[in-house]
Design an enzyme around this catalytic site. Structure first.
Site, PDB file in Angstrom:
ATOM      1  N   ASN A   1      95.351  22.398  32.299  1.00 11.49           N
ATOM      2  CA  ASN A   1      94.731  21.253  31.617  1.00 11.49           C
ATOM      3  C   ASN A   1      94.394  21.571  30.158  1.00 11.49           C
ATOM      4  O   ASN A   1      94.136  20.664  29.364  1.00 11.49           O
ATOM      5  CB  ASN A   1      93.473  20.797  32.369  1.00 11.49           C
TER       6      ASN A   1
ATOM      7  N   THR B   1      83.375  20.583  36.363  1.00 13.49           N
ATOM      8  CA  THR B   1      83.073  22.011  36.477  1.00 13.49           C
ATOM      9  C   THR B   1      84.335  22.832  36.271  1.00 13.49           C
ATOM     10  O   THR B   1      84.333  23.833  35.551  1.00 13.49           O
ATOM     11  CB  THR B   1      82.455  22.323  37.858  1.00 13.49           C
TER      12      THR B   1
ATOM     13  N   SER C   1      79.808  20.544  49.763  1.00 17.45           N
ATOM     14  CA  SER C   1      79.054  21.802  49.723  1.00 17.45           C
ATOM     15  C   SER C   1      79.157  22.392  48.319  1.00 17.45           C
ATOM     16  O   SER C   1      80.128  22.148  47.601  1.00 17.45           O
ATOM     17  CB  SER C   1      79.581  22.772  50.772  1.00 17.45           C
TER      18      SER C   1
ATOM     19  N   ARG D   1      73.935  12.755  46.895  1.00 20.48           N
ATOM     20  CA  ARG D   1      73.088  11.727  46.312  1.00 20.48           C
ATOM     21  C   ARG D   1      73.280  10.415  47.072  1.00 20.48           C
ATOM     22  O   ARG D   1      74.360  10.116  47.553  1.00 20.48           O
ATOM     23  CB  ARG D   1      73.454  11.480  44.842  1.00 20.48           C
TER      24      ARG D   1
ATOM     25  N   SER E   1      85.085  15.114  40.211  1.00 19.04           N
ATOM     26  CA  SER E   1      86.395  14.790  39.647  1.00 19.04           C
ATOM     27  C   SER E   1      86.881  15.812  38.637  1.00 19.04           C
ATOM     28  O   SER E   1      87.820  15.533  37.897  1.00 19.04           O
ATOM     29  CB  SER E   1      86.342  13.427  38.964  1.00 19.04           C
TER      30      SER E   1
ATOM     31  N   ARG F   1      93.959  25.374  35.043  1.00 21.29           N
ATOM     32  CA  ARG F   1      94.109  26.063  33.749  1.00 21.29           C
ATOM     33  C   ARG F   1      95.106  25.354  32.836  1.00 21.29           C
ATOM     34  O   ARG F   1      94.965  25.398  31.609  1.00 21.29           O
ATOM     35  CB  ARG F   1      94.562  27.507  33.980  1.00 21.29           C
TER      36      ARG F   1
HETATM   37  P1  GTP Z   1      80.005  16.908  40.054  1.00 24.53           P
HETATM   38  O1  GTP Z   1      79.360  18.247  40.053  1.00 24.53           O
HETATM   39  O2  GTP Z   1      79.895  16.206  41.372  1.00 24.53           O
HETATM   40  O3  GTP Z   1      79.548  16.016  38.943  1.00 24.53           O
HETATM   41  O4  GTP Z   1      81.592  17.127  39.934  1.00 24.53           O
HETATM   42  P2  GTP Z   1      82.620  17.737  38.893  1.00 24.53           P
HETATM   43  O5  GTP Z   1      83.210  16.638  38.081  1.00 24.53           O
HETATM   44  O6  GTP Z   1      82.047  18.885  38.164  1.00 24.53           O
HETATM   45  O7  GTP Z   1      83.773  18.205  39.868  1.00 24.53           O
HETATM   46  P3  GTP Z   1      84.512  19.606  40.074  1.00 24.53           P
HETATM   47  O8  GTP Z   1      85.042  20.214  38.813  1.00 24.53           O
HETATM   48  O9  GTP Z   1      83.615  20.476  40.847  1.00 24.53           O
HETATM   49  O10 GTP Z   1      85.775  19.170  40.934  1.00 24.53           O
HETATM   50  C1  GTP Z   1      85.730  18.537  42.162  1.00 24.53           C
HETATM   51  C2  GTP Z   1      86.982  18.793  42.947  1.00 24.53           C
HETATM   52  O11 GTP Z   1      88.157  18.485  42.187  1.00 24.53           O
HETATM   53  C3  GTP Z   1      87.112  20.249  43.372  1.00 24.53           C
HETATM   54  O12 GTP Z   1      87.455  20.289  44.722  1.00 24.53           O
HETATM   55  C4  GTP Z   1      88.205  20.765  42.495  1.00 24.53           C
HETATM   56  O13 GTP Z   1      88.910  21.825  43.105  1.00 24.53           O
HETATM   57  C5  GTP Z   1      89.081  19.548  42.229  1.00 24.53           C
HETATM   58  N1  GTP Z   1      89.770  19.658  40.910  1.00 24.53           N
HETATM   59  C6  GTP Z   1      89.194  19.954  39.721  1.00 24.53           C
HETATM   60  N2  GTP Z   1      90.112  20.031  38.719  1.00 24.53           N
HETATM   61  C7  GTP Z   1      91.313  19.744  39.286  1.00 24.53           C
HETATM   62  C8  GTP Z   1      92.661  19.644  38.775  1.00 24.53           C
HETATM   63  O14 GTP Z   1      92.937  19.828  37.594  1.00 24.53           O
HETATM   64  N3  GTP Z   1      93.639  19.305  39.675  1.00 24.53           N
HETATM   65  C9  GTP Z   1      93.363  19.084  40.996  1.00 24.53           C
HETATM   66  N4  GTP Z   1      94.358  18.765  41.798  1.00 24.53           N
HETATM   67  N5  GTP Z   1      92.115  19.188  41.523  1.00 24.53           N
HETATM   68  C10 GTP Z   1      91.104  19.502  40.685  1.00 24.53           C
HETATM   69  C1  SPV Z   2      76.886  14.778  41.057  1.00 27.25           C
HETATM   70  O1  SPV Z   2      76.828  14.267  42.182  1.00 27.25           O
HETATM   71  O2  SPV Z   2      77.403  14.205  40.074  1.00 27.25           O
HETATM   72  C2  SPV Z   2      76.367  16.146  40.843  1.00 27.25           C
HETATM   73  C3  SPV Z   2      75.690  16.792  41.950  1.00 27.25           C
HETATM   74  O3  SPV Z   2      76.531  16.675  39.764  1.00 27.25           O
HETATM   75  S1  SPV Z   2      74.055  16.235  42.178  1.00 27.25           S
HETATM   76  O4  SPV Z   2      73.165  17.189  41.535  1.00 27.25           O
HETATM   77  O5  SPV Z   2      73.803  16.163  43.609  1.00 27.25           O
HETATM   78  O6  SPV Z   2      73.882  14.932  41.566  1.00 27.25           O
END
Ligand code: GTP
Ligand code: SPV
Ligand code: MN
EC number: 4.1.1.32
Length: 614
Positions: free
Chosen positions: A524, A273, A396, A78, A270, A522
């Protein structure tokens, strides 16, 4: 050759699209963009569109029923500074919404889009950002038009797509008009003073005009532009709901039969997901079951029974690939198995074996490197020795549907939503923020959300590692002024008769050597279970100036890889650092003219408690 009005009418008739307002909208944009043909799509068209995209080389095969796509190399996230919320009322200008006048931005975007689909097909995507018959359904219908087939394929995964979603609207004119034009990607001046891209939501006209990208939140207009920006504005304008960048999970305690629901916001990339897809750790699996509802957007409202409800308006997951593996997120891997229809974007790809790979997928990259291409399509074998660029782009992603997620909640399609027990905020913060601190007061909870700060991530164009405030994780999606946003939060959640408990979490504290102090993923679940016990009065925690922290023995840490020193660090408050933070917060909040007095009072209460602490 451009289509004629008769051709467009014929395409709409063939699809059974009768809604006159939609027909007028489609005809206007077909004419304005000069599209060669118009095609109305439904989810049932997926297999045919996939074949066409493979044939055209827009997708490449990545195993049985799996697909690979690459976006233009300057179009991988974005773009926040090119994103604008426009309205007809200058009073809608806030700190983060990049407000512009509606007339100015509409004229500019129409100019950008004039004739821009010449020689192309304009796909018409009727969609719904909710479960059918949800109490918020009337805010959920939209019609995206786009010149980009891979965008259509992503939309079919991320939203409910089909003509049926716009044919029986109570008010047939109440759909979001979402126009997407890819533009000539190599010639848009991305990141230069002559940048031609604009991503505009004209919020009070419920019209989205995005020009100059085919990636994620810039191009899948149901998701971010409608599901977050437009919906947040609609929720405020109607006074009825909140739309937030939140994950949403259910936790069932099999021993007591109770089910809890937690939602919460972490800035992009952060951990939403990963938290939403979390499985209970092995030692807790017999007792607890975690269910996935959503990982990126939640709409919240107060139901007729007075409870706070939430639902995920999306139909799929657009998840960060980096570091997704059997240990960190087996559920995510389960959702992208052969036959799932998943699409991978900007990961590394091996056309000979049709495999994909990303950093953290396995400990070491595939070897030998024969056949492997990096995310730009360059052979790894041709790299200079010492080249350490990642094979996959750090932003990605994989795209799959909710129903493919192994721990999807059994009631995820039910329209009534789920009652919310807790709202959590968190971000990447290398120090100061403890593992979890619970907040029982509504104004202090909202205040905590408004002062959420995190290190910048790669999900938006910007600098990695720099700390910035991201209120409620909505900074890139704010569509109206922050002061009104705070007041709207106090009003909606304040109207609920059972108030959720709030908490701030941080999985990302680091030691001096840079390692993470908490294993995360996990594990968490453990602090979240503590939060539920606190809410139930089963544990009491330790009161601190910034919230209630777990006593060490209140967390079930069976088998957790954490040293006693690290545990002390993540379960304590550095008062000096917090006092310093309060000054930054004051500056941050001062940007928001007219912030409700309750928020300032919460700020002063926390500051005074810190001053009184030793
Ligand atoms: P958007 O889709 O951009 O809104 O992101 P999101 O908040 O869903 O992020 P996502 O869960 O995909 O995590 C982003 C990155 O953080 C990934 O590379 C994960 O592996 C890492 N990550 C997520 N949870 C943890 C955790 O508990 N500890 C650590 N060290 N890394 C984490
Ligand atoms: C984000 O950037 O917070 C996402 C991916 O969830 S996007 O759909 O590109 O906004
Ligand atoms: Mn997001």
């Amino acid at each position: 050759m451009a289509n004629t009005v008769a051709d467009v009418e014929a395409a709409l008739d063939a699809a059974g699209l009768k809604n006159q307002h939609v027909r007028e909208y489609v005809k206007y944009w077909a004419e304005h963009t000069g599209a060669e043909r118009v095609e109305v799509v439904s989810a049932a068209d997926d297999a045919r569109l996939i074949s066409e995209a493979l044939e055209a080389g827009e997708l490449l095969p990545a195993g049985e029923g799996l697909y690979y796509s690459r976006s233009y190399f300057k179009d991988t996230a974005r773009s926040e500074e090119r994103t604008i919320v426009a309205t007809n009322n200058p009073a809608d200008a806030g700190t983060y919404n990049n407000w512009r006048p509606a007339a100015e931005m509409t004229a500019l975007q129409k100019e950008n889009m004039r004739g821009a689909m010449a020689g192309k097909t304009m796909y018409v995507i009727p969609y719904l950002m909710s479960q059918p018959a949800s109490p918020l359904e009337r805010f959920a219908a939209g019609v995206q038009v786009t010149d980009n087939r891979p965008v259509v394929l992503h939309m079919i995964r991320m939203a409910r797509v089909g003509v049926e979603y716009i044919e029986n609207l109570q008010d047939p004119n109440s759909f979001v008009r979402a126009v997407h034009v890819t533009g000539d990607l190599p010639n848009l001046g991305q990141g230069t003073p002559d940048d031609k891209r604009y991503f505009v939501t004209v919020a009070d006209e419920r019209t989205i005009l995005h020009f100059g990208s085919s990636y994620g939140g810039n191009a899948l207009l149901g998701k971010i532009a409608h599901g977050l920006r437009q919906a947040a504005y609609d929720g405020w304008a109607s006074g009825q709901f909140l739309s937030e960048q939140f994950m949403l999970i259910g936790i069932t305690d099999k021993q007591t039969g109770r089910k809890y629901h937690i939602c919460g916001g972490f800035p992009s990339a952060s951990g939403k997901t990963n938290l939403a897809m979390m499985l209970a750790p092995d030692d807790l699996g017999d007792r607890y079951h975690v269910e996935f509802y959503g990982d990126d957007i939640a709409w919240l409202w107060v139901g007729e029974d007075g409870k706070l409800y939430a639902m995920n308006p999306e139909f799929g997951v657009f998840g960060v690939a980096k570091d997704t593996n059997e240990t960190t997120n087996p559920t995510a891997l389960g959702s992208i198995q052969p036959g799932s229809g998943a699409i991978f974007t900007n990961v590394a790809y091996n056309p000979q074996t049709q495999e994909v790979w990303w950093e953290g997928r396995t400990k070491n990259p595939p070897s030998p490197v024969d056949g492997w291409l990096d995310w730009k399509g360059n052979p790894i074998a041709d790299r200079e020795p010492g080249n350490t660029e990642p094979w996959a782009h750090p932003n990605s992603r994989f795209t799959t549907t909710l129903s493919k997620v192994p721990n999807i909640a059994s009631d995820f399609e039910e329209p009534q939503g789920v009652p919310i027990d807790a709202i959590i905020f968190g971000g990447r913060t290398r120090d100061r923020e403890p593992l979890i601190r619970a907040i029982t007061d509504l104004a202090e909870g909202v205040y905590d959300g408004l002062t959420l700060g995190a290190e910048a991530t790669f999900a938006a164009e910007g600098v990695d590692g720099q700390l910035r405030y991201d209120p409620m994780s909505m900074r890139p999606f704010m569509s109206y002024p922050e002061a009104a946003y705070a007041a709207h939060w106090l009003k909606i959640v304040g109207a609920a008769k059972d108030k959720p408990i709030f908490a701030h979490v941080n999985w990302f504290q680091r030691g001096e050597d840079g390692r993470f102090l908490w294993p995360g993923y996990r594990d968490n679940l453990r602090p979240l279970l503590w939060l539920m016990q606190l809410k139930n009065g089963e544990v009491s925690g330790v009161e601190t100036p910034v919230g209630i922290l777990p006593k060490k023995d209140e967390l079930d840490l069976t088998g957790v890889q954490v040293t006693p020193e690290d545990l002390d660090r993540i379960l304590s408050i550095d008062v000096a650092r917090w006092r310093q933070e309060m000054g930054f917060r004051e500056e941050h909040l001062k940007q928001f003219d007219g912030l409700p007095e309750e928020i300032w009072e919460a700020h002063r209460r926390v500051a005074a408690a810190l001053d009184a602490a030793k």
